[in-house]
Design an enzyme around this catalytic site. Sequence first.
Site, PDB file in Angstrom:
ATOM      1  N   TYR A 189      91.139  26.545   0.619  1.00 15.14           N
ATOM      2  CA  TYR A 189      90.747  25.339   1.351  1.00 15.14           C
ATOM      3  C   TYR A 189      91.761  24.199   1.324  1.00 15.14           C
ATOM      4  O   TYR A 189      91.552  23.198   1.965  1.00 15.14           O
ATOM      5  CB  TYR A 189      89.368  24.841   0.873  1.00 15.14           C
ATOM      6  CG  TYR A 189      89.232  24.620  -0.628  1.00 15.14           C
ATOM      7  CD1 TYR A 189      89.734  23.470  -1.243  1.00 15.14           C
ATOM      8  CD2 TYR A 189      88.587  25.563  -1.441  1.00 15.14           C
ATOM      9  CE1 TYR A 189      89.599  23.269  -2.601  1.00 15.14           C
ATOM     10  CE2 TYR A 189      88.454  25.368  -2.803  1.00 15.14           C
ATOM     11  CZ  TYR A 189      88.957  24.215  -3.388  1.00 15.14           C
ATOM     12  OH  TYR A 189      88.820  24.018  -4.738  1.00 15.14           O
ATOM     13  N   HIS A 237      88.354  23.949  -9.048  1.00 16.06           N
ATOM     14  CA  HIS A 237      87.130  23.288  -9.503  1.00 16.06           C
ATOM     15  C   HIS A 237      86.717  23.865 -10.856  1.00 16.06           C
ATOM     16  O   HIS A 237      86.348  23.151 -11.772  1.00 16.06           O
ATOM     17  CB  HIS A 237      86.031  23.501  -8.470  1.00 16.06           C
ATOM     18  CG  HIS A 237      84.651  23.217  -8.974  1.00 16.06           C
ATOM     19  ND1 HIS A 237      84.184  21.949  -9.210  1.00 16.06           N
ATOM     20  CD2 HIS A 237      83.641  24.057  -9.332  1.00 16.06           C
ATOM     21  CE1 HIS A 237      82.945  22.009  -9.669  1.00 16.06           C
ATOM     22  NE2 HIS A 237      82.595  23.269  -9.758  1.00 16.06           N
ATOM     23  N   ARG A 263      92.693  16.566  -8.459  1.00 17.11           N
ATOM     24  CA  ARG A 263      92.443  17.757  -9.280  1.00 17.11           C
ATOM     25  C   ARG A 263      93.547  18.774  -8.995  1.00 17.11           C
ATOM     26  O   ARG A 263      93.582  19.366  -7.921  1.00 17.11           O
ATOM     27  CB  ARG A 263      91.055  18.318  -8.964  1.00 17.11           C
ATOM     28  CG  ARG A 263      90.873  19.764  -9.325  1.00 17.11           C
ATOM     29  CD  ARG A 263      89.445  20.237  -9.416  1.00 17.11           C
ATOM     30  NE  ARG A 263      88.655  20.187  -8.189  1.00 17.11           N
ATOM     31  CZ  ARG A 263      88.751  21.055  -7.182  1.00 17.11           C
ATOM     32  NH1 ARG A 263      89.625  22.020  -7.192  1.00 17.11           N
ATOM     33  NH2 ARG A 263      87.957  20.927  -6.126  1.00 17.11           N
TER      34      ARG A 263
END
Lengths: 358, 337
Positions: free
Chosen positions: A266, A257, A253
């Site tokens: 993160y 998100h 990805r």
Amino acid sequence: MSTTSARPQSEPASPDGLSEPRLLGAYRTMALVRALDERCLALQRQGRIGFYAPHAGQEAALIGSALALETDDWVFPAYRELAVALVRGVPLQAIVDQLFGNADDLVKGRQMPNHFSFRDQHFVSASSPIGTQIPQAVGAAMAVRYRQAPAVTITYFGDGATSSNDFHAGMNFAGVFRAPTIFFCQNNGWAISLPRERQTRSATLAAKAEAYGFPGVVVDGNDVRAVHAAVRSARGRAVRGDGPTMIEAQVYRFGPHSTSDDPTRYRPEAQVAAAREHDPVARLKADLVAVGRLDEPGDARIWEESRAAIAAAVAHAEKAALVDPLSLFDDVFARRSPRLEEERGQCAATLGTPSRSP
Amino acid sequence: MRRHPRDPVEVAVTELTVVQAVNRALHEAMRADPDVVVLGEDVGVNGGVFRATDGLLKEFGADRVLDTPLSETGIVGTAIGMALYGLKPVAEIQFLDFIYPAFDQIVSELAKLRYRSGGQFPCHVVIRTPYGGGIKGGLYHSQSTEAYFCHTAGLKVVVPSTPADAKGLLLSAVADEDPVIFLEPKRIYRAVSGEVPDGDHRVPFGQARTVRDGTDVSVFAYGAMVPPSAEAATTLAGEGISAEVVDLRSLVPLDEAAVLASVAKTGRAVVVHEAARFCGFGAELAALLAEKAFYSLKAPIARVTGYDTPFPYALEHVYLPGPERIAAAVRDAVRAN
């Protein structure tokens, strides 16, 4: 491609393989989805749509899998699958109308962006809870078999969903009932902030299929042809009555998100940059250029046409009427109950709108 | 077979228990429509732990009567998929107490599919499940948690109390277009038997049944609380108190007109259920009466319910409302003015 089961991948690439014209079509859809991502992230930042879940990095997995399906197959999506809907013939306008939640939106403005329903294309209503679509796809496949229809169901989910109880229930039922289902897992490396290696100690996600008694296949999700071949093979197995297959498409990805997420919290930028080296869109472009199906001016035209189509759809969606406030009370049940009629009347009075009973 | 006394047209009837009536309805629904399938734990070879599905496997085969793995999520999730594809699944959850693994599928999916798809994907699943206490089932074979489902928009919630209603409401549930939670009072599965019309006997949702006419006080009950309410009314009649007993039959949709008409006549209301009191269905009935029947009321609305504790084992007779507690509440209501 490797398989965790003893069953070999014996399905021939031809005549089921993707021809060069179909590959060019796949590339056009990839470009459209990538361009739509860019436009929608901007629309969300401008406050013109409320939310968006981008697809960048997953286009080959989405489009390659969708191209392997037939009209009568049913799709049980999560919320990052609008590319599948496009391949199945859903008009771009219908997708953009859903993102805006306007009066033309087929789900009547009832869901956040990316939560589509397209009955005519057998693209089942998406929800936000993770994995709930998985046993539903299995149940539909059991119904397919009961009706003796030459069709399959496919369910899309991510790496995170493999930890859900619905994944376990769905995989287990599919194995027991030999349901003609394809479990298509897009392992994009991250479930919001949780990396794949913290989701499970299993060596691969596809390996889980073995415990349920059917094959699990790992495929390079950046390779549209490999994805297509894997799904085509799984579909053949299912239609022949040999039961389900799980496919783990390994992708990355590139973006957040969703528009509510900040991935810099993160994961290191270097990891994203490394993944972008394997960009599925750039890869297919290079392949098409290499075989003489595409050149730079032709590519530029594809992107230009994509952006123009999106701009037109967005303009049209923004001009559409707002959702009728009293439609709030429709579709709760097949018919409005006396209680809903009463509340509808109260709502109409509050809004100063006459309560029209169609 | 006998003739059903209340039916103007002569209809053959058969004497059945509640669980036999459920079984009869399932047989008839499956004979009438090949799209009706039954799935659940132990429903096939074993005929259901309460024998509600006895004989179905033999008559309809393993393609239509599915013994599933032990997963409520899987049962309801696959039933949803079957319904989306066009079948009419009747899923059994062995006890209401075990339904919670499927709660997400019921509340987030089943209840919302029609709405969230703009009407494109209606999803008609019937979930049958035995509920309630009185069988020494302790914490996990006794609960009455209908309020969870009544609180979720999009679900119909139905509770029969007689054999005739068990068949008639279940056939209506299978014929409905919306998801139905069909709660079977297992305490009276075999305790009550009665005449059940043969053939396609359907009882519509949203029509309460007057069990006993009365003028002094209205007692509202459903499921396994109907027989003790009727027993209390008989006792009270001997004391000169005329109690009307109303069986709600379906909680969603609720027959508000019947509830309001009864209280308009009697001026007093006692609500009975075995579920815990706080936020129980009785709270909704009490609110309805306070909102729409306030000026008819001659006494405070009373609730006779389970206590706000987990369901007990040894003390189940203390927890569950019985005729004495119901009669005492009625006497208090009548004496209140």
